[in-house]
Write a protein that holds these residues in place. Sequence first.
Motif, PDB file in Angstrom:
ATOM      1  N   VAL A  39       9.140  13.289   4.570  1.00  0.00           N
ATOM      2  CA  VAL A  39       8.594  12.625   3.382  1.00  0.00           C
ATOM      3  C   VAL A  39       8.050  11.248   3.751  1.00  0.00           C
ATOM      4  CG1 VAL A  39       9.140  11.706   1.102  1.00  0.00           C
ATOM      5  CG2 VAL A  39      10.094  13.895   1.830  1.00  0.00           C
ATOM      6  N   VAL A  40       6.851  10.980   3.295  1.00  0.00           N
ATOM      7  CA  VAL A  40       6.211   9.679   3.486  1.00  0.00           C
ATOM      8  C   VAL A  40       6.098   9.020   2.111  1.00  0.00           C
ATOM      9  CG1 VAL A  40       4.151   8.471   4.275  1.00  0.00           C
ATOM     10  CG2 VAL A  40       4.914  10.550   5.460  1.00  0.00           C
ATOM     11  N   THR A  41       6.626   7.818   1.990  1.00  0.00           N
ATOM     12  CA  THR A  41       6.593   7.092   0.726  1.00  0.00           C
ATOM     13  C   THR A  41       5.541   5.987   0.795  1.00  0.00           C
ATOM     14  OG1 THR A  41       8.959   7.497   0.440  1.00  0.00           O
ATOM     15  CG2 THR A  41       7.964   5.846  -0.956  1.00  0.00           C
ATOM     16  N   LEU A  42       4.675   5.967  -0.182  1.00  0.00           N
ATOM     17  CA  LEU A  42       3.642   4.936  -0.266  1.00  0.00           C
ATOM     18  C   LEU A  42       3.771   4.216  -1.594  1.00  0.00           C
ATOM     19  CD1 LEU A  42       1.970   7.731   1.060  1.00  0.00           C
ATOM     20  CD2 LEU A  42       0.818   5.701   1.961  1.00  0.00           C
ATOM     21  N   ALA A  43       3.598   2.901  -1.555  1.00  0.00           N
ATOM     22  CA  ALA A  43       3.795   2.080  -2.748  1.00  0.00           C
ATOM     23  C   ALA A  43       2.519   1.338  -3.097  1.00  0.00           C
ATOM     24  CB  ALA A  43       4.927   1.081  -2.519  1.00  0.00           C
ATOM     25  N   VAL A  44       2.355   1.100  -4.392  1.00  0.00           N
ATOM     26  CA  VAL A  44       1.258   0.264  -4.875  1.00  0.00           C
ATOM     27  C   VAL A  44       1.829  -1.133  -5.108  1.00  0.00           C
ATOM     28  CG1 VAL A  44      -0.480  -0.077  -6.661  1.00  0.00           C
ATOM     29  CG2 VAL A  44       0.157   2.252  -5.966  1.00  0.00           C
ATOM     30  N   VAL A  45       1.338  -2.100  -4.346  1.00  0.00           N
ATOM     31  CA  VAL A  45       1.795  -3.484  -4.461  1.00  0.00           C
ATOM     32  C   VAL A  45       0.565  -4.367  -4.671  1.00  0.00           C
ATOM     33  CG1 VAL A  45       3.016  -5.392  -3.347  1.00  0.00           C
ATOM     34  CG2 VAL A  45       3.747  -3.028  -2.931  1.00  0.00           C
ATOM     35  N   GLY A  46       0.452  -4.925  -5.865  1.00  0.00           N
ATOM     36  CA  GLY A  46      -0.695  -5.770  -6.164  1.00  0.00           C
ATOM     37  C   GLY A  46      -2.029  -5.057  -6.025  1.00  0.00           C
ATOM     38  N   GLY A  47      -2.043  -3.779  -6.355  1.00  0.00           N
ATOM     39  CA  GLY A  47      -3.281  -3.009  -6.285  1.00  0.00           C
ATOM     40  C   GLY A  47      -3.606  -2.468  -4.906  1.00  0.00           C
ATOM     41  N   THR A  48      -2.735  -2.724  -3.928  1.00  0.00           N
ATOM     42  CA  THR A  48      -2.952  -2.249  -2.559  1.00  0.00           C
ATOM     43  C   THR A  48      -1.916  -1.180  -2.215  1.00  0.00           C
ATOM     44  OG1 THR A  48      -3.788  -4.413  -1.879  1.00  0.00           O
ATOM     45  CG2 THR A  48      -3.050  -2.933  -0.125  1.00  0.00           C
ATOM     46  N   LEU A  49      -2.342  -0.171  -1.477  1.00  0.00           N
ATOM     47  CA  LEU A  49      -1.445   0.899  -1.068  1.00  0.00           C
ATOM     48  C   LEU A  49      -0.751   0.507   0.232  1.00  0.00           C
ATOM     49  CD1 LEU A  49      -0.737   3.785  -2.104  1.00  0.00           C
ATOM     50  CD2 LEU A  49      -2.355   4.656  -0.399  1.00  0.00           C
ATOM     51  N   LEU A  50       0.595   0.501   0.205  1.00  0.00           N
ATOM     52  CA  LEU A  50       1.384   0.145   1.379  1.00  0.00           C
ATOM     53  C   LEU A  50       2.298   1.293   1.766  1.00  0.00           C
ATOM     54  CD1 LEU A  50       2.564  -3.509   0.525  1.00  0.00           C
ATOM     55  CD2 LEU A  50       0.473  -2.784   1.707  1.00  0.00           C
ATOM     56  N   ALA A  51       2.440   1.520   3.058  1.00  0.00           N
ATOM     57  CA  ALA A  51       3.361   2.536   3.573  1.00  0.00           C
ATOM     58  C   ALA A  51       4.675   1.882   3.988  1.00  0.00           C
ATOM     59  CB  ALA A  51       2.745   3.258   4.767  1.00  0.00           C
TER      60      ALA A  51
END
Length: 234
Positions: free
Chosen positions: A177-189
């Motif tokens: 599983v790879v989790t990606l987050a939206v932080v301030g409109g940017t996609l971060l892994a």
Amino acid sequence: MRSDGRQPLEAREFDIETNILVQCWGSARCVVGGGLGGGTECLAAVTAQIGEGTACGVEVECSPSLWAAGDDRAKLALQERLAREADAWLTPWRAAIPKIGEKLGWHLVIDCIILSDDGGLREALSCAIRAALASTKLPAAEEALEASDETTEALPFSLLPAETPPTTLSVDECPVVVTLAVVGGTLLADTTADEPADAMVAVAVAAGGAVVGVDVLCGAVPPALLREAVAAAP
């Protein structure tokens, strides 16, 4: 550039060690971004018995040190959620559980414990589960013939001689599983605790980069970023 110097879609290094426990059929430890209190560390252990058909269950427990001053309800909720998610991750893999004859097969239980958490929890957990299954060695067995004497109670299976090669498990369909987050409109892994997310999505990826599951964990992920996350995960 992030606070630890990584690029937006760059994950931290991780380490996997297998066969670390002796009282089980397979085991693994995965550490993402450090260990011994730093980074995220998970253990997984596989136990097995023979029964009708095949089966696999997952149990997840958080180390008491993670919740020493926390809310027990939150701890139980997280454990239950992770167990449900892990159970769903294994859905495409369950067909690989070995059968014994026409009626019998292996029933597996994967017990997991989270020792530390600094983000990348689902990555560490899924990698530990996959590695534990890959290291599993089950005794070779065959379905027993029906006893001719009805007064004789016999097991419905028999173990083959010890020199027979053990039964191993294919993990090609067991995803990471790879989790990606939206932080301030940017996609971060692979975000850490210092990178609070506005939204988060988990993408399950099997061998060959095939995406076998997508789950929005929290928040609202814009469609464009969701497509980007699915494309970036493999």
